[in-house]
Design a protein around this motif. Structure first.
Motif, short mmCIF file in Angstrom:
data_model
loop_
_atom_site.label_atom_id
_atom_site.label_comp_id
_atom_site.label_asym_id
_atom_site.label_seq_id
_atom_site.Cartn_x
_atom_site.Cartn_y
_atom_site.Cartn_z
N THR A 119 34.04 66.58 43.19
CA THR A 119 34.10 67.63 42.17
C THR A 119 35.52 68.16 42.00
OG1 THR A 119 31.87 68.28 42.85
CG2 THR A 119 33.10 69.87 41.52
N SER A 131 29.48 68.52 36.83
CA SER A 131 28.35 67.65 36.51
C SER A 131 28.82 66.31 35.94
CB SER A 131 27.43 68.34 35.49
OG SER A 131 26.88 69.50 36.06
N TRP A 154 35.33 73.08 45.61
CA TRP A 154 34.00 73.26 46.20
C TRP A 154 33.72 72.21 47.27
CZ3 TRP A 154 32.53 77.82 44.86
CH2 TRP A 154 32.77 78.29 43.56
N THR A 174 23.02 69.36 39.49
CA THR A 174 22.27 70.57 39.15
C THR A 174 20.85 70.18 38.71
OG1 THR A 174 22.89 70.49 36.82
CG2 THR A 174 24.40 71.67 38.28
N GLU A 196 19.56 70.74 35.92
CA GLU A 196 19.61 70.19 34.56
C GLU A 196 20.07 68.72 34.57
OE1 GLU A 196 20.94 73.04 35.57
OE2 GLU A 196 19.80 74.57 34.48
P1 FAD Z 1 29.01 72.57 35.63
O1 FAD Z 1 28.98 71.09 35.62
O2 FAD Z 1 30.13 73.25 34.92
O3 FAD Z 1 27.63 73.10 35.06
C1 FAD Z 1 27.40 74.48 34.73
C2 FAD Z 1 26.01 74.59 34.10
O4 FAD Z 1 25.95 73.76 32.93
C3 FAD Z 1 24.90 74.06 35.03
O5 FAD Z 1 23.73 74.81 34.85
C4 FAD Z 1 24.69 72.66 34.52
O6 FAD Z 1 23.41 72.13 34.81
C5 FAD Z 1 24.88 72.85 33.03
N1 FAD Z 1 25.21 71.58 32.38
C6 FAD Z 1 26.27 70.76 32.60
N2 FAD Z 1 26.17 69.65 31.86
C7 FAD Z 1 25.02 69.78 31.15
C8 FAD Z 1 24.33 68.97 30.20
N3 FAD Z 1 24.82 67.77 29.84
N4 FAD Z 1 23.18 69.43 29.66
C9 FAD Z 1 22.66 70.63 30.03
N5 FAD Z 1 23.25 71.44 30.93
C10 FAD Z 1 24.41 71.02 31.47
N6 FAD Z 1 31.30 68.88 45.43
C11 FAD Z 1 31.90 67.88 46.12
O7 FAD Z 1 32.44 66.94 45.54
N7 FAD Z 1 31.91 67.89 47.49
C12 FAD Z 1 31.33 68.88 48.21
O8 FAD Z 1 31.35 68.83 49.46
C13 FAD Z 1 30.71 69.96 47.51
N8 FAD Z 1 30.19 71.01 48.19
C14 FAD Z 1 29.74 72.11 47.51
C15 FAD Z 1 29.39 73.26 48.21
C16 FAD Z 1 28.99 74.39 47.52
C17 FAD Z 1 28.68 75.65 48.30
C18 FAD Z 1 28.87 74.38 46.11
C19 FAD Z 1 28.40 75.59 45.35
C20 FAD Z 1 29.22 73.25 45.41
C21 FAD Z 1 29.68 72.10 46.08
N9 FAD Z 1 30.13 70.97 45.40
C22 FAD Z 1 30.72 69.92 46.08
C23 FAD Z 1 30.20 70.98 43.94
C24 FAD Z 1 28.86 70.74 43.23
O9 FAD Z 1 28.48 69.41 43.33
C25 FAD Z 1 29.01 71.18 41.77
O10 FAD Z 1 29.05 72.59 41.78
C26 FAD Z 1 27.91 70.68 40.87
O11 FAD Z 1 27.97 69.27 40.73
C27 FAD Z 1 27.93 71.33 39.48
O12 FAD Z 1 29.21 71.33 38.93
P2 FAD Z 1 29.84 72.71 38.36
O13 FAD Z 1 29.65 73.77 39.39
O14 FAD Z 1 31.22 72.41 37.90
O15 FAD Z 1 28.94 73.12 37.12
#
Ligand code: FAD
Ligand code: TGC
Length: 432
Positions: A137, A143, A167, A413, A415
């Motif tokens: 990420t 996502s 993250w 997520t 979604e």
């Molecule tokens: P976004 O992708 O910005 O999404 C935000 C919202 O929009 C969500 O509700 C999502 O479902 C929605 N959305 C996005 N695209 C669409 C779509 N096409 N249609 C409908 N809705 C959509 N990552 C790593 O690589 N390594 C790790 O070790 C790791 N550890 C983590 C630990 C914690 C405590 C947390 C909170 C996260 C961690 N992550 C890690 C990251 C995690 O995988 C991401 O937070 C996750 O993949 C979602 O990405 P984002 O937070 O950028 O949300």
């Protein structure tokens, strides 16, 4: 110690082998000893003694337990899932520690690494003497990891990495980071001593690594598609240019280290490239492993809530009778136990499929989605049973509920998993 698990009304235990029940019992006892007495304090303080815990978990054979050789236990996916369930009954942060290490760090080395990389890293990671992290990420690519900006550029005999990962669990503690970056296709690959595999994952292949070298810049749909192929690199965290900073202010998964990682001109030898991993399918295949563990793990947190709420409702009296005697309370328990059992049976079926190499990515999505949603719903309902006491850290329920918000979000997520299932059902790709 732990609250008594709710009665197993469907007698699902008979679906488990003696060895699987033993692994479950050993892990439960370890959580009772190492985690339960301290977890509320760790969560409040936003700390976790990850190194000490990793050594104990390594000694118990829990790290990379579904892998074989190199000091790994060679257990089944089902046994791994049951261990995740028990660990997460302690706290989601504890299961995260184990699933990042085993599924996201050891698995890619085990599956895509050279013999030299396996010899160098796997025994120490299995023993818990070394910690790893997984950097997929980025600040602008969550996502949609295919839009990642981190680059790898050939540099002398090796590579130079630049970018930011966000993250990243255990980023501040890790000895080695598995970093996913785009390597320009036009540039020679310095150390591709293994064949890059191609092809979309079919049911049963568990995500064969493919090439995404056709990615150009922005596609017709407006999705950012940058030059180069996604490749994996093993980055020792003492390499100059690597830095990690703790993410603060988390109200979920507080007993877990989460970092921003900056790669600023990190120079690596050619031997740092994972030779067998080429294309986005490679990191996604690691996620399949971890998501299978989470399908069980989330239910561990939910079981802990359910057991706690049953105990509480048996002794708390209002209107002259225990809460458990009210019809509305019983309806809550009946619905929760039913939902829990259906999600557990789905997770169990998924793990059995994984053991037979027939688990399709959409099946993994379905189980991860169903378990994390079900668990969060159960945690929230249990919180209502405990009334005001439910919001305190005297009971584990609110902590689990807060953690499960992360579990619903990471590893894809809700979604994203809905859309992955929708794509498999309709044949139409809603991501593009
Ligand atoms: P976004 O992708 O910005 O999404 C935000 C919202 O929009 C969500 O509700 C999502 O479902 C929605 N959305 C996005 N695209 C669409 C779509 N096409 N249609 C409908 N809705 C959509 N990552 C790593 O690589 N390594 C790790 O070790 C790791 N550890 C983590 C630990 C914690 C405590 C947390 C909170 C996260 C961690 N992550 C890690 C990251 C995690 O995988 C991401 O937070 C996750 O993949 C979602 O990405 P984002 O937070 O950028 O949300
Ligand atoms: P898409 O075109 O669908 O696929 C690209 C290539 O990957 C293959 N593939 C998979 N392979 C294995 N397993 C899967 N589940 C796979 N899904 C897709 C696919 O066949 C293709 O291969 P090829 O050979 O044709 O190139 O890719 P897309 O860009 O459309 O994205 C699909 C999507 C959205 C499902 C995917 O990107 C995704 O899963 N996004 C969510 C990202 C995510 O989960 N990040 C997690 C980061 S790590 C983390 O959160 C750790 S938390 C800590 C802890 O666990 O405790």
């Amino acid at each position: 110690s732990h609250p008594a698990p709710p009665p197993d009304l469907l007698a699902t235990d008979r679906l488990l082998s003696v060895e699987e029940r033993e692994i479950r019992a050993t892990t439960r006892a370890l959580v009772d000893e190492l985690v339960r007495p301290h977890i509320a304090g760790w969560w409040d303080d936003g700390e976790l003694p990850a190194r000490e815990l990793a050594k104990r978990f390594g000694k118990a054979g829990l790290l990379g337990m579904h892998l074989s050789g190199y000091g790994c236990a060679g257990a089944s996916a089902t046994a791994y899932g049951l261990a995740c369930l028990e660990l997460e009954a302690g706290d989601s942060g504890i299961r995260s520690l184990v699933s990042v290490q085993g599924s996201l760090v050891m698995y890619p080395i085990w599956r895509y690494g050279s013999d030299e990389q396996k010899d160098r890293w796997l025994p120490g990671l299995a023993a818990g003497n070394l910690l790893g992290c997984f950097g997929l990420t980025e600040p602008d690519s969550g996502s949609d990891p295919g839009s990642m900006r981190t680059t790898a550029v050939p540099d002398g005999d090796g590579y130079r990495l630049d970018g930011v990962k966000l993250w990243i669990t255990n980023g501040t503690l890790a000895d080695v980071a598995v970093v996913w970056a785009r390597l320009d296709d036009a540039a020679p690959v310095a150390a591709a001593d293994g064949p890059a595999r191609t092809g979309r994952p079919a049911a049963g292949t568990d995500g064969t690594a493919g090439t995404d070298g056709t990615d150009g810049t922005d596609g017709p749909t407006g999705r950012a598609r940058r030059r180069g192929t996604v490749r994996g690199f093993l980055v020792p965290t003492d390499t100059p240019g690597f830095s990690a900073r703790e993410v603060t202010g988390k109200l979920s998964l507080r007993a877990s280290a989460t970092a921003e990682i900056v790669l600023d001109g990190v120079r690596l030898p050619a031997s740092a490239l994972l030779p067998g991993a080429s294309g986005l399918g490679a990191p996604l295949s690691c996620l399949n492993q971890a998501r299978t563990g989470i399908a069980f793990g989330a239910l561990g947190a939910a079981r802990d809530c359910l057991g706690t709420a049953l105990d509480y409702a048996a002794t708390r009296t209002q209107f002259g009778r225990p809460l458990a005697g009210f019809q509305l309370t019983q309806a809550k328990f009946a619905d929760m136990a039913t939902a829990w059992t259906s999600a557990y049976l789905m997770a169990l079926h998924l793990a059995r499929s994984a053991d037979e190499h027939t688990a399709a990515p959409a099946a993994v999505s379905m189980a991860k989605l169903h378990s994390s949603r079900t668990a969060l719903e159960i945690a929230r309902t249990c919180r209502t049973v405990l009334g005001a006491n439910g919001i305190t850290s005297d009971y584990p329920v609110m902590r689990h509920a807060a953690n499960l918000e992360t579990v619903l979000t990471y590893e894809g997520t809700a979604e994203v998993h809905q859309l992955s299932i929708g794509r498999a059902l309709t044949g139409l790709d809603a991501f593009s």
